[in-house]
Scaffold this motif. Structure first.
Motif, short mmCIF file in Angstrom:
data_model
loop_
_atom_site.label_atom_id
_atom_site.label_comp_id
_atom_site.label_asym_id
_atom_site.label_seq_id
_atom_site.Cartn_x
_atom_site.Cartn_y
_atom_site.Cartn_z
N LEU A 1 0.66 -1.18 0.03
CA LEU A 1 -0.01 0.10 0.12
C LEU A 1 0.94 1.12 -0.02
CD1 LEU A 1 -2.83 -1.09 2.57
CD2 LEU A 1 -2.78 -1.19 0.17
N GLN A 2 1.35 1.72 -1.23
CA GLN A 2 2.11 2.93 -1.35
C GLN A 2 1.77 3.67 -2.44
OE1 GLN A 2 6.50 1.79 -1.72
NE2 GLN A 2 5.97 -0.08 -0.73
N SER A 3 1.90 4.96 -2.09
CA SER A 3 1.49 5.92 -3.00
C SER A 3 2.53 5.83 -4.47
CB SER A 3 1.61 7.41 -2.63
OG SER A 3 2.94 7.63 -2.30
N GLY A 4 1.68 5.94 -5.49
CA GLY A 4 2.27 5.69 -6.90
C GLY A 4 2.17 4.69 -7.45
N ILE A 5 1.50 3.58 -6.67
CA ILE A 5 1.23 2.17 -7.11
C ILE A 5 -0.02 2.14 -7.38
CG2 ILE A 5 1.28 -0.21 -6.69
CD1 ILE A 5 3.70 0.05 -4.83
N THR A 6 -0.46 1.77 -8.62
CA THR A 6 -2.03 1.57 -8.94
C THR A 6 -2.39 0.32 -9.09
OG1 THR A 6 -1.26 1.77 -11.20
CG2 THR A 6 -1.58 3.75 -10.30
N GLN A 7 -1.63 -0.61 -9.01
CA GLN A 7 -2.19 -2.19 -9.10
C GLN A 7 -1.48 -2.92 -7.88
OE1 GLN A 7 -1.06 -3.60 -12.72
NE2 GLN A 7 -2.74 -2.44 -14.04
N MET A 8 -2.48 -3.63 -7.68
CA MET A 8 -1.92 -4.84 -6.38
C MET A 8 -1.06 -5.68 -7.12
SD MET A 8 -3.51 -4.57 -3.50
CE MET A 8 -3.56 -6.33 -2.78
N PRO A 9 0.04 -5.91 -6.20
CA PRO A 9 1.14 -7.01 -6.88
C PRO A 9 0.57 -8.06 -6.92
CG PRO A 9 1.47 -6.29 -4.48
CD PRO A 9 0.39 -5.54 -4.91
N LYS A 10 1.21 -8.85 -7.70
CA LYS A 10 0.72 -10.50 -8.20
C LYS A 10 0.71 -11.18 -6.72
CE LYS A 10 1.92 -10.32 -13.00
NZ LYS A 10 2.76 -11.07 -14.13
N ARG A 11 1.54 -10.86 -6.03
CA ARG A 11 1.88 -11.79 -4.62
C ARG A 11 1.88 -10.64 -3.54
NH1 ARG A 11 6.50 -16.39 -3.29
NH2 ARG A 11 6.05 -16.35 -0.73
N VAL A 12 1.30 -11.02 -2.42
CA VAL A 12 1.45 -10.34 -0.87
C VAL A 12 1.59 -11.56 0.01
CG1 VAL A 12 0.18 -8.97 0.75
CG2 VAL A 12 -0.40 -8.40 -1.99
N ASP A 13 2.62 -11.13 0.93
CA ASP A 13 3.13 -12.06 1.81
C ASP A 13 2.34 -11.52 3.20
OD1 ASP A 13 4.85 -13.33 0.10
OD2 ASP A 13 6.30 -12.11 0.56
N VAL A 14 1.51 -12.47 3.78
CA VAL A 14 0.77 -12.21 4.87
C VAL A 14 1.05 -13.39 5.99
CG1 VAL A 14 -0.74 -10.61 3.87
CG2 VAL A 14 -1.36 -13.07 4.09
N SER A 15 0.70 -13.23 7.28
CA SER A 15 0.84 -14.59 8.25
C SER A 15 -0.16 -14.31 9.14
CB SER A 15 2.15 -14.73 8.66
OG SER A 15 2.55 -13.62 9.51
N CYS A 16 -0.63 -15.24 9.84
CA CYS A 16 -1.32 -15.20 10.96
C CYS A 16 -0.85 -15.71 12.24
CB CYS A 16 -2.82 -15.84 11.01
SG CYS A 16 -3.92 -15.91 12.37
N ASP A 17 -0.40 -14.68 13.20
CA ASP A 17 0.32 -15.15 14.40
C ASP A 17 -0.35 -15.17 15.44
OD1 ASP A 17 2.55 -14.71 12.81
OD2 ASP A 17 2.77 -12.93 13.09
N ALA A 18 -1.81 -15.53 15.61
CA ALA A 18 -2.78 -15.40 16.72
C ALA A 18 -2.41 -16.38 17.60
CB ALA A 18 -4.03 -15.43 16.11
N SER A 19 -2.14 -17.64 17.31
CA SER A 19 -1.90 -18.85 17.93
C SER A 19 -0.60 -18.52 18.68
CB SER A 19 -1.72 -20.01 17.12
OG SER A 19 -0.93 -20.20 16.26
N ARG A 20 0.33 -18.03 18.12
CA ARG A 20 1.96 -17.73 18.66
C ARG A 20 2.43 -16.38 18.34
NH1 ARG A 20 5.72 -22.23 16.10
NH2 ARG A 20 4.95 -21.61 14.21
N PRO A 21 1.81 -15.45 19.03
CA PRO A 21 2.18 -14.05 18.92
C PRO A 21 3.55 -13.61 19.03
CG PRO A 21 0.96 -14.16 21.05
CD PRO A 21 0.72 -15.62 20.21
#
Length: 254
Positions: A159-179
């Motif tokens: 999410l940066q200014s100047g970027i008009t399209q979502m990238p093909k890959r976004v790295d996310v993770s869920c750390d709820a069980s092991r914060p």
């Protein structure tokens, strides 16, 4: 010679009435905004094709624009985020974009100056909001607390200014069980007590006892004194926390 108060008041009123033109006496829309909208936006938002039901050809004067403050606000958002003009349309130069956003903000202030808005009551931040506020304030690359309530974490700044399209890959993770661990040696976030009609961090039940205020102060001090609060993790370290080079004139350096 000093004028009597009544004479001074009359003179000031006459000066204001002659020196301050009405809000819509000029046509800033036709001079500064409309030409840019026609050049860069009319192809998709004109009489032939009105995407999102927006037709800029219906806006002919500043007064027309003033009747649609929500449209002005939406224009500011898409221009500021570089969403518009879209790909394939003539781009806006950085200086032109900045000038257009400034002109629209000026018109938005004028269009909404007489609109009464409901007051927004204050409330305290919860732990998750407090964590994000402190991180943003000092640009810290670690969480303040271990946050099991943080369900999703992104690892790339897409999410940066100047970027008009979502990238093909976004790295996310869920750390709820092991914060992940927060800053070391930081005091726990103060808990709000129950009030008569819910928790007392609700706006209509807001209260702050001396003990709770002291707990928040202790928390803030513990953050600054954490071993992890250093130049390696704090993005604003050089600006706010770097030791002065010359201690002879600290007041001038501050």
């Amino acid at each position: 010679m000093r004028l009597p108060p009544i004479v001074a008041s009359v003179c000031f009123a006459l000066l204001c009435s002659t020196a301050m033109p009405p809000a819509w006496s000029a046509e800033p829309f036709q001079e500064h905004i409309q030409p840019l909208l026609q050049a860069h936006c009319a192809h998709c938002h004109g009489p032939d094709e009105a995407n999102a039901e927006i037709n800029f050809s219906t806006l002919r004067t500043t007064a027309d624009l003033a009747q649609r403050p929500q449209l002005i606000e939406d224009l500011i958002k898409v221009l500021d985020s570089n969403e518009m003009p879209p790909e394939g349309e003539p781009p806006l130069k950085a200086g032109t974009r900045s000038h257009l956003i400034g002109a629209l903000k000026k018109q938005l202030r004028a269009a909404t100056s007489g609109i009464a808005t409901a007051p927004v009551p204050m409330r305290r931040l919860n732990r998750f909001q407090y964590n994000n506020a402190v991180r943003d304030l000092f640009e810290i690359d670690l969480d303040i607390f271990a946050l099991p309530e943080k369900l999703m974490t992104r690892h790339s700044r897409y999410l940066q200014s100047g970027i008009t399209q979502m990238p093909k890959r976004v790295d996310v993770s869920c750390d709820a069980s092991r914060p992940r661990a927060g800053l070391r040696e930081v005091q726990p976030f103060p808990k709000d007590l129950r009030a008569a009609h819910g928790f007392d961090n609700q706006a209509n039940q807001l209260s702050l006892s001396p003990l709770l205020l002291d707990a928040f102060l202790r928390l803030s001090v513990s953050i600054l004194e954490s071993p992890d609060f250093n130049e390696s993790h704090v993005g604003r370290w050089e600006r706010f926390f770097r030791a002065p080079e010359n201690t002879d004139n600290l007041r001038q350096q501050v």
